[in-house]
Design a protein around this motif. Structure first.
Motif, short mmCIF file in Angstrom:
data_model
loop_
_atom_site.label_atom_id
_atom_site.label_comp_id
_atom_site.label_asym_id
_atom_site.label_seq_id
_atom_site.Cartn_x
_atom_site.Cartn_y
_atom_site.Cartn_z
N VAL A 182 0.85 -1.21 0.00
CA VAL A 182 0.00 0.00 0.00
C VAL A 182 0.88 1.26 0.00
O VAL A 182 0.55 2.28 -0.62
CB VAL A 182 -1.03 -0.03 1.16
CG1 VAL A 182 -0.41 0.23 2.50
CG2 VAL A 182 -2.15 0.95 0.90
N LEU A 318 -5.00 6.81 7.47
CA LEU A 318 -6.07 5.83 7.20
C LEU A 318 -5.64 4.83 6.13
O LEU A 318 -5.73 3.61 6.33
CB LEU A 318 -7.35 6.55 6.76
CG LEU A 318 -8.47 5.62 6.27
CD1 LEU A 318 -9.00 4.76 7.42
CD2 LEU A 318 -9.62 6.41 5.66
N THR A 327 -6.00 -6.75 5.29
CA THR A 327 -5.57 -7.72 4.28
C THR A 327 -4.60 -8.73 4.89
O THR A 327 -4.65 -9.93 4.58
CB THR A 327 -4.92 -6.97 3.09
OG1 THR A 327 -5.68 -5.80 2.83
CG2 THR A 327 -4.90 -7.83 1.86
N THR A 330 -6.55 -11.27 6.89
CA THR A 330 -7.31 -12.16 6.00
C THR A 330 -6.37 -13.20 5.39
O THR A 330 -6.68 -14.40 5.36
CB THR A 330 -7.99 -11.34 4.88
OG1 THR A 330 -8.73 -10.28 5.47
CG2 THR A 330 -8.93 -12.20 4.05
N SER A 387 -19.72 -4.13 13.78
CA SER A 387 -19.36 -2.71 13.82
C SER A 387 -20.54 -1.91 14.36
O SER A 387 -21.68 -2.16 13.98
CB SER A 387 -18.99 -2.33 12.40
OG SER A 387 -19.35 -1.03 12.11
N PHE A 469 -16.69 -6.36 2.73
CA PHE A 469 -16.22 -5.02 2.39
C PHE A 469 -17.33 -3.99 2.59
O PHE A 469 -17.25 -2.87 2.10
CB PHE A 469 -15.76 -4.99 0.92
CG PHE A 469 -14.57 -5.89 0.64
CD1 PHE A 469 -13.32 -5.60 1.15
CD2 PHE A 469 -14.70 -7.02 -0.15
CE1 PHE A 469 -12.22 -6.42 0.89
CE2 PHE A 469 -13.61 -7.84 -0.42
CZ PHE A 469 -12.37 -7.54 0.11
N CYS A 476 -15.78 -0.51 1.00
CA CYS A 476 -14.33 -0.40 1.18
C CYS A 476 -13.68 0.18 -0.08
O CYS A 476 -13.86 -0.35 -1.18
CB CYS A 476 -13.76 -1.78 1.47
SG CYS A 476 -11.96 -1.84 1.37
C1 HEM Z 1 -9.36 -7.90 3.06
C2 HEM Z 1 -9.11 -6.62 3.10
C3 HEM Z 1 -10.06 -5.53 3.50
C4 HEM Z 1 -11.25 -5.61 4.17
C5 HEM Z 1 -11.94 -6.85 4.68
C6 HEM Z 1 -11.75 -4.26 4.31
C7 HEM Z 1 -12.95 -3.93 4.91
C8 HEM Z 1 -13.47 -2.64 4.96
C9 HEM Z 1 -14.76 -2.31 5.51
C10 HEM Z 1 -15.75 -3.28 6.13
C11 HEM Z 1 -14.93 -0.98 5.39
C12 HEM Z 1 -16.14 -0.15 5.84
C13 HEM Z 1 -15.91 0.32 7.24
C14 HEM Z 1 -17.02 1.20 7.78
O1 HEM Z 1 -17.75 1.84 7.02
O2 HEM Z 1 -17.12 1.25 9.01
C15 HEM Z 1 -13.73 -0.45 4.75
C16 HEM Z 1 -13.54 0.87 4.48
C17 HEM Z 1 -12.38 1.36 3.93
N1 HEM Z 1 -11.31 0.63 3.48
FE1 HEM Z 1 -11.12 -1.40 3.49
N2 HEM Z 1 -10.86 -3.40 3.74
C18 HEM Z 1 -9.82 -4.13 3.21
C19 HEM Z 1 -8.73 -3.64 2.52
C20 HEM Z 1 -8.49 -2.32 2.25
C21 HEM Z 1 -7.37 -1.82 1.51
C22 HEM Z 1 -6.29 -2.68 0.87
C23 HEM Z 1 -7.47 -0.45 1.51
C24 HEM Z 1 -6.58 0.58 0.88
C25 HEM Z 1 -5.59 0.34 0.09
C26 HEM Z 1 -8.68 -0.10 2.23
C27 HEM Z 1 -9.13 1.18 2.47
C28 HEM Z 1 -10.36 1.49 3.01
C29 HEM Z 1 -10.85 2.86 3.15
C30 HEM Z 1 -10.11 4.13 2.76
C31 HEM Z 1 -12.12 2.78 3.73
C32 HEM Z 1 -13.09 3.93 4.07
C33 HEM Z 1 -14.05 4.09 2.88
C34 HEM Z 1 -15.15 5.13 3.08
O3 HEM Z 1 -15.62 5.34 4.21
O4 HEM Z 1 -15.56 5.70 2.06
N3 HEM Z 1 -9.27 -1.26 2.66
N4 HEM Z 1 -12.88 -1.49 4.49
#
Ligand code: HEM
Length: 536
Positions: A182, A318, A327, A330, A387, A469, A476
């Motif tokens: 990342v 973040l 990741t 997982t 959550s 996600f 996500c």
């Molecule tokens: C298996 C890997 C991942 C899982 C299971 C995961 C899961 C999630 C979940 C459930 C959310 C929503 C959280 C909420 O609204 O409370 C989220 C948001 C987010 N994730 Fe992931 N994530 C993963 C990988 C990544 C990666 C690789 C990145 C960045 C390179 C990332 C960046 C973000 C960001 C910036 C948000 C906020 C999005 C927003 O509110 O618009 N995530 N993720």
């Protein structure tokens, strides 16, 4: 007024305020919604939910008994609603009438910049999210393939070092690998460029918190996001903090004691790194050089009245942490499952050996066992397993599966009052037998190979109907990034190594939830030992 009088006055105001909140929250509309008995007035069911030895011990039983919407007790007799019902989740996914709950919101504000896309509320969310989306489209993510492959090579070298000892802890290796990927994709930097202080702080956030000394206790409360070492006291203090109005909480975190200084320093370092990347990119562009290196380099050229350089900087803490821990955990659970299911591991290895060579993302997407395996890991081990959300106004939550109240009435909607805490039960949604079949609690990648798919009925999101996600406008940001990264790491490692569980039981990891689902040893330490042998 002397010191004692002042202390008494502050304590009385606080007691009055807390009583008011207790009364307010007890007048919830959930009294007729069935749910488990509460073992304690102070903790309610929270310790069962959060601190069970193996995550889900209680939750999955409650799901079977009460269905996909039930009441649990929070702290001090407060009613909370747990939902894993499709219609209710769909309603909540856009967060239109819900904001982050006390626990997630508190941890988020302390760990990340308040301008980060996860923390900004509806009005600002689209403004911040739209430019960031550009770095996470299918095409953009494909351009990161060389990065993922380079990092996978480094992992291979590290796994080779383990094979000389035969048993090794893979959890920190995946942690470093996902951070490296990342960092390069977003900032155009290597791990070394982040600097020793950032790396040691990151390790501390991910692995080293203990709940013993005052310093570590406070740190753990604040950064519980990242640590698996939680205790009942920490959760209680966390809950009390959640009841203090946000501006006071933010003010309190400015008190210059070591733990607060640490967390602010961590955020400050991320911002400094983000600012430096932006400055370097601008300097390069002003000298006529390309200057686009990583997502930040691209974003610098597109700032304007609605998305400023400050907005870019605010995403750094973040993106680095959200792109790392989720990741890495997982992947770790995936490799534990491969070690438990050696026959499946052999079949997957055969598929990988037969398909590899082109290094094209399309090839990864057409490997049935690889993708069935990844989906099953995401189903069984959703990083954000549960959550909390807070209703910002009175709403009526629709249910796709009606529930029976304690009065024996069937209802298909639940009225929610403003201020009500509602949990989104990701893990429960993904363990529901009515949805995934009678073997919902078993790890079985072949369910994804069935004609008609793995799910009965309607799902909640665009990716495989999984909630892992989340979905809606807050899905996500990095989901495609995480999928391709995992595809590449898994292909590289499974092609070359054989994995089995260590003989000693004390080295076998369990599943614990502390903001993300984490692999921990019986003593609570975050780790996952595997026996590793070179096969190619
Ligand atoms: C298996 C890997 C991942 C899982 C299971 C995961 C899961 C999630 C979940 C459930 C959310 C929503 C959280 C909420 O609204 O409370 C989220 C948001 C987010 N994730 Fe992931 N994530 C993963 C990988 C990544 C990666 C690789 C990145 C960045 C390179 C990332 C960046 C973000 C960001 C910036 C948000 C906020 C999005 C927003 O509110 O618009 N995530 N993720």
């Amino acid at each position: 007024m002397d010191g004692i009088q002042l202390a008494l006055m502050v304590a009385s105001i606080l007691a009055f305020y807390l009583s008011y909140l207790v009364l307010l929250r007890r007048s919830s509309k959930l009294r007729d919604v069935r749910g488990p008995a509460s073992p304690s007035w102070i903790f309610g069911n929270v310790l069962q939910l959060t601190l069970s030895k193996n995550y889900g011990e209680y939750e999955f039983q409650w799901l079977k008994k009460y269905g996909s919407a039930y009441r649990i007790k929070g702290f001090f007799g407060e009613d909370r609603l747990m939902v894993s019902d499709t219609a209710a989740l769909q309603y909540m996914l856009n967060r239109e009438h819900f904001v982050l709950g006390p626990s997630f919101g508190n941890a988020g504000r302390l760990t990340y910049s308040t301008g980060s896309v996860w923390l900004v509320e509806e009005r600002d969310h689209k403004r911040v999210r739209t430019p960031l989306n550009a770095g996470f489209t299918a095409a953009a993510v494909r351009s990161y393939i060389p990065i993922f492959e380079r990092v996978a090579q480094i992992l291979t070298e590290q796994f080779d070092d383990i094979t000389s000892d035969s048993v090794g802890d893979v959890s920190p290796l995946f942690g470093q690998a996902t951070l490296a990927a990342v960092t390069e994709a977003v900032l155009g930097l290597s791990l070394d460029d982040l600097g020793d202080e950032y790396i040691s702080t990151n390790l501390k956030l991910m692995y080293e918190f203990k709940g013993s000394a005052f310093k570590d206790l406070v740190l753990t409360i604040m950064c519980r996001t990242m640590t698996a070492n939680q205790s009942a006291t920490q959760l209680l203090v966390d809950a009390l903090l959640g009841w203090i109005p946000v501006p006071f909480r933010d003010l309190a975190s400015r008190i210059p004691v070591e733990p607060f200084k640490f967390i602010h320093r961590a955020k400050y370092m991320s911002n400094e790194i983000g600012m430096k990347v932006i400055q370097n990119s601008k300097n390069a562009k002003s000298r006529g050089l390309d200057g686009t290196c990583g997502l930040y380099g691209d974003l610098v050229g597109n700032t304007g009245p609605t998305f400023s350089e400050r907005d870019i900087v605010d995403q750094t803490s973040l993106l680095l942490l959200a792109g790392q821990d989720t990741t890495a955990n997982t992947l770790t659970f995936g490799f534990i499952e491969l070690a438990r299911n050696v026959d499946f591991q052999e079949q997957l290895r055969a598929e990988i050996h037969a398909s590899l060579g082109s290094g094209d993302a399309k090839t990864y997407d057409t490997m049935p066992l690889l993708n069935a395996f990844i989906k099953e890991v995401l189903r069984m081990y959703p990083a954000v397993a549960v959550s909390d959300r807070l209703a910002t106004e009175d709403v009526v939550l629709p249910l796709s599966e009606p529930i029976i109240t304690s009065q024996g009435t069937q209802i298909s909607e639940i009225p929610i009052l403003k201020g009500q805490v509602v949990y989104m039960g990701t893990a429960q949604y993904q363990r529901s037998e009515s949805r995934w079949g009678p073997d919902a609690n078993e790890f079985n990648p072949s369910r994804w190979l069935k004609e008609g798919g793995a799910l009965n009925g309607e799902g909640v999101s665009s990716y495989a109907n999984l909630l892992t996600f989340f979905g809606g406008s807050r899905i996500c940001l990095g989901w495609r990034f995480a999928l391709l990264e995992m595809q590449i790491f898994i292909c590289e490692l499974v092609a070359k190594f054989h994995f089995s569980l260590p003989d000693e039981d004390h080295l076998n990891a369990r599943c614990r939830y502390a903001f993300t689902l984490q692999p921990v040893l019986p003593d609570g330490k975050k780790a996952a030992f595997l026996q590793i042998k070179r096969v190619m």
